[in-house]
Scaffold this motif. Sequence first.
Motif, PDB file in Angstrom:
ATOM      1  N   ASP A 235       0.838  -1.196   0.000  1.00 10.01           N
ATOM      2  CA  ASP A 235       0.000   0.000   0.000  1.00 10.01           C
ATOM      3  C   ASP A 235       0.875   1.249   0.000  1.00 10.01           C
ATOM      4  N   LYS A 236       2.001   1.192   0.701  1.00  6.99           N
ATOM      5  CA  LYS A 236       2.912   2.341   0.750  1.00  6.99           C
ATOM      6  C   LYS A 236       3.395   2.708  -0.645  1.00  6.99           C
ATOM      7  N   LEU A 237       3.768   1.693  -1.454  1.00  8.97           N
ATOM      8  CA  LEU A 237       4.257   1.974  -2.796  1.00  8.97           C
ATOM      9  C   LEU A 237       3.143   2.539  -3.673  1.00  8.97           C
ATOM     10  N   ILE A 238       1.956   1.971  -3.578  1.00 10.88           N
ATOM     11  CA  ILE A 238       0.820   2.480  -4.360  1.00 10.88           C
ATOM     12  C   ILE A 238       0.541   3.939  -4.007  1.00 10.88           C
ATOM     13  N   GLU A 239       0.569   4.260  -2.718  1.00  8.33           N
ATOM     14  CA  GLU A 239       0.318   5.633  -2.282  1.00  8.33           C
ATOM     15  C   GLU A 239       1.433   6.577  -2.749  1.00  8.33           C
ATOM     16  N   THR A 240       2.674   6.070  -2.771  1.00  7.64           N
ATOM     17  CA  THR A 240       3.795   6.891  -3.257  1.00  7.64           C
ATOM     18  C   THR A 240       3.622   7.219  -4.727  1.00  7.64           C
ATOM     19  N   ILE A 241       3.281   6.210  -5.526  1.00 10.21           N
ATOM     20  CA  ILE A 241       3.067   6.430  -6.959  1.00 10.21           C
ATOM     21  C   ILE A 241       1.952   7.444  -7.181  1.00 10.21           C
ATOM     22  N   ALA A 242       0.875   7.303  -6.419  1.00 11.55           N
ATOM     23  CA  ALA A 242      -0.282   8.189  -6.582  1.00 11.55           C
ATOM     24  C   ALA A 242       0.030   9.631  -6.198  1.00 11.55           C
ATOM     25  N   SER A 243       0.929   9.812  -5.221  1.00 15.09           N
ATOM     26  CA  SER A 243       1.131  11.148  -4.661  1.00 15.09           C
ATOM     27  C   SER A 243       2.220  11.962  -5.344  1.00 15.09           C
ATOM     28  N   LEU A 244       3.154  11.309  -6.041  1.00 12.17           N
ATOM     29  CA  LEU A 244       4.284  12.036  -6.621  1.00 12.17           C
ATOM     30  C   LEU A 244       4.020  12.359  -8.093  1.00 12.17           C
ATOM     31  N   PRO A 245       4.041  13.633  -8.458  1.00 10.54           N
ATOM     32  CA  PRO A 245       3.657  14.031  -9.822  1.00 10.54           C
ATOM     33  C   PRO A 245       4.592  13.555 -10.928  1.00 10.54           C
ATOM     34  N   LYS A 246       5.872  13.320 -10.626  1.00  9.19           N
ATOM     35  CA  LYS A 246       6.791  12.859 -11.673  1.00  9.19           C
ATOM     36  C   LYS A 246       6.642  11.364 -11.974  1.00  9.19           C
ATOM     37  N   VAL A 247       6.000  10.627 -11.091  1.00  8.79           N
ATOM     38  CA  VAL A 247       5.877   9.176 -11.267  1.00  8.79           C
ATOM     39  C   VAL A 247       4.680   8.872 -12.159  1.00  8.79           C
ATOM     40  N   CYS A 248       4.918   8.216 -13.272  1.00 10.90           N
ATOM     41  CA  CYS A 248       3.847   7.908 -14.214  1.00 10.90           C
ATOM     42  C   CYS A 248       2.845   6.944 -13.593  1.00 10.90           C
ATOM     43  N   LYS A 249       1.597   7.125 -13.942  1.00 12.86           N
ATOM     44  CA  LYS A 249       0.534   6.298 -13.374  1.00 12.86           C
ATOM     45  C   LYS A 249       0.343   5.043 -14.230  1.00 12.86           C
ATOM     46  N   HIS A 250       1.347   4.212 -14.164  1.00 11.69           N
ATOM     47  CA  HIS A 250       1.365   2.953 -14.916  1.00 11.69           C
ATOM     48  C   HIS A 250       2.060   1.910 -14.057  1.00 11.69           C
ATOM     49  N   ILE A 251       1.377   0.813 -13.800  1.00 14.86           N
ATOM     50  CA  ILE A 251       1.961  -0.291 -13.038  1.00 14.86           C
ATOM     51  C   ILE A 251       1.888  -1.558 -13.875  1.00 14.86           C
ATOM     52  N   HIS A 252       3.066  -2.131 -14.119  1.00 12.27           N
ATOM     53  CA  HIS A 252       3.133  -3.421 -14.812  1.00 12.27           C
ATOM     54  C   HIS A 252       3.153  -4.503 -13.742  1.00 12.27           C
ATOM     55  N   LEU A 253       2.095  -5.299 -13.689  1.00  8.86           N
ATOM     56  CA  LEU A 253       1.899  -6.261 -12.601  1.00  8.86           C
ATOM     57  C   LEU A 253       1.619  -7.652 -13.185  1.00  8.86           C
ATOM     58  N   PRO A 254       2.676  -8.439 -13.429  1.00  2.82           N
ATOM     59  CA  PRO A 254       2.479  -9.760 -14.048  1.00  2.82           C
ATOM     60  C   PRO A 254       1.571 -10.660 -13.220  1.00  2.82           C
ATOM     61  N   VAL A 255       0.569 -11.229 -13.861  1.00  3.40           N
ATOM     62  CA  VAL A 255      -0.342 -12.151 -13.172  1.00  3.40           C
ATOM     63  C   VAL A 255       0.022 -13.600 -13.467  1.00  3.40           C
ATOM     64  N   GLN A 256       0.444 -13.887 -14.692  1.00  2.00           N
ATOM     65  CA  GLN A 256       0.876 -15.206 -15.185  1.00  2.00           C
ATOM     66  C   GLN A 256      -0.260 -16.206 -15.356  1.00  2.00           C
ATOM     67  N   SER A 257      -1.247 -16.211 -14.470  1.00  2.00           N
ATOM     68  CA  SER A 257      -2.411 -17.094 -14.640  1.00  2.00           C
ATOM     69  C   SER A 257      -3.559 -16.560 -13.799  1.00  2.00           C
ATOM     70  N   GLY A 258      -4.775 -16.817 -14.257  1.00  2.00           N
ATOM     71  CA  GLY A 258      -5.949 -16.441 -13.484  1.00  2.00           C
ATOM     72  C   GLY A 258      -6.445 -17.553 -12.587  1.00  2.00           C
ATOM     73  N   SER A 259      -5.777 -18.685 -12.599  1.00  2.00           N
ATOM     74  CA  SER A 259      -6.184 -19.843 -11.812  1.00  2.00           C
ATOM     75  C   SER A 259      -5.342 -19.942 -10.548  1.00  2.00           C
ATOM     76  N   ALA A 260      -5.992 -19.983  -9.386  1.00  2.62           N
ATOM     77  CA  ALA A 260      -5.263 -20.114  -8.122  1.00  2.62           C
ATOM     78  C   ALA A 260      -4.461 -21.409  -8.083  1.00  2.62           C
ATOM     79  N   GLN A 261      -5.017 -22.468  -8.651  1.00  3.06           N
ATOM     80  CA  GLN A 261      -4.323 -23.755  -8.661  1.00  3.06           C
ATOM     81  C   GLN A 261      -3.033 -23.673  -9.476  1.00  3.06           C
TER      82      GLN A 261
END
Length: 430
Positions: A235-261
């Motif tokens: 949450d700290k990193l998300i809030e940092t990205i949201a609050s700092l104007p120079k940080v682009c609002k783009h997060i690359h978040l690999p999921v790899q699969s939608g299946s928990a198994q």
Amino acid sequence: MNKKEKQNNLKLSYYFETFGCQMNVADSDMLAQQLTGRGYVRAEKVRQADLIIVNTCSVRERAESRAKARLEEYGNIKKAHQRLWVIGCMAQRLGEELKAEIPKIDLVIGAEEIEHLPKKLDTYLARSEAGPVMGEYSSGISTFLPVMRGCDNFCYYCIVPYVRGREHSLPATDLLDQAKKLVDQGASEITLLGQNVNSYQDDSRDFSDLIDLLHEIKGLKRIRFTTSHPKDLSDKLIETIASLPKVCKHIHLPVQSGSAQILERMNRKYTRNHYLRRIEAIRREMPNADITTDVMVGFPGESEEDFKKTLSLFKEVRFTAAFMFAFSVRPKTKSAEMSDQVPEEIKLNRLKALIAMQTQITKQCYKEMVGQTVEVLLTHQQDRRTQGWVGQDYGCKRVLLKKTGDLGGSIVFATIKESTGMTLIGEEMV
């Protein structure tokens, strides 16, 4: 001009071909800068180069095959004065076996050695009978800065920990100095790189603290980063990205699969529900953020029901874009030992279906931007004949503006007039 004359006039040249990820691009850029600092110039064509360097990838079998084919091609055409180096992940994995397989290779430098390459480069160049004096070098408008190397996650499909070594963070003070130099050399945007930047740790400083530190650099206009591991996205990193104007609002978040198994079988260390909660946290702080991802289909044991869960996750999240792949067996990884491999035809059919779905989502995301005003960092000219400039918005979308002049590194506000599906066409606001 013979070779000796070229040395005397500091006109030795290099040529790079880079396969793989942004970390490889950053490594190639670093080595190019080191060579430029030693008096080398970049050759436009491989036949013009004194030093040919192929930076390789091992993440997928196809990447290795392409790199080997290119090395064989360059080996066949290289002249007596030319030197052929192979660096990167495939060089790490195969080592001297590569020289036995492709005898025209002169030097093999593994991925783990690249971090220390500046200290060893003069020795290697001397071995290659080339090494002019030191000088200055410059960087691009949008450039990369590795902040950590290696990986400790050991996902069961991934060869990276075996070819890049264990995870370690680079000192924040050193990174601050490097970033300032890049800005002094003309960089407007810096992308921070790591296999998992979320786990960055330099004494008491975490990745959020590092971003805070870099954000204060005068002249730096934008900060990006990749890649984030879902299990460590705080949450700290998300809030940092949201609050700092120079940080682009783009997060690359690999999921790899939608299946928990399948995520469990991959050793990803998070569940589908955890991933979706991270998406909710991002949307809560940054409703208009671009979220992109990596995903693979056909991991061993993936059933049709598992694949449908990936499709449903894509429908729910609506990624701006995605890098989509069919599973590829990699040596040394746990997945290579699994017996329930998915047939190739099934993998390719699933990949085709997922690509079709995501393509429509991406086109819709771009279409929804028509009529909106965006902030565009211009990075390069599309084509001198069309006099168009290409850049990125505050997220990850590509924008084309019809403008003239030397505009690289400038930020303009533009109204989006149309979308081609993967590119926004804008008009600068006056």
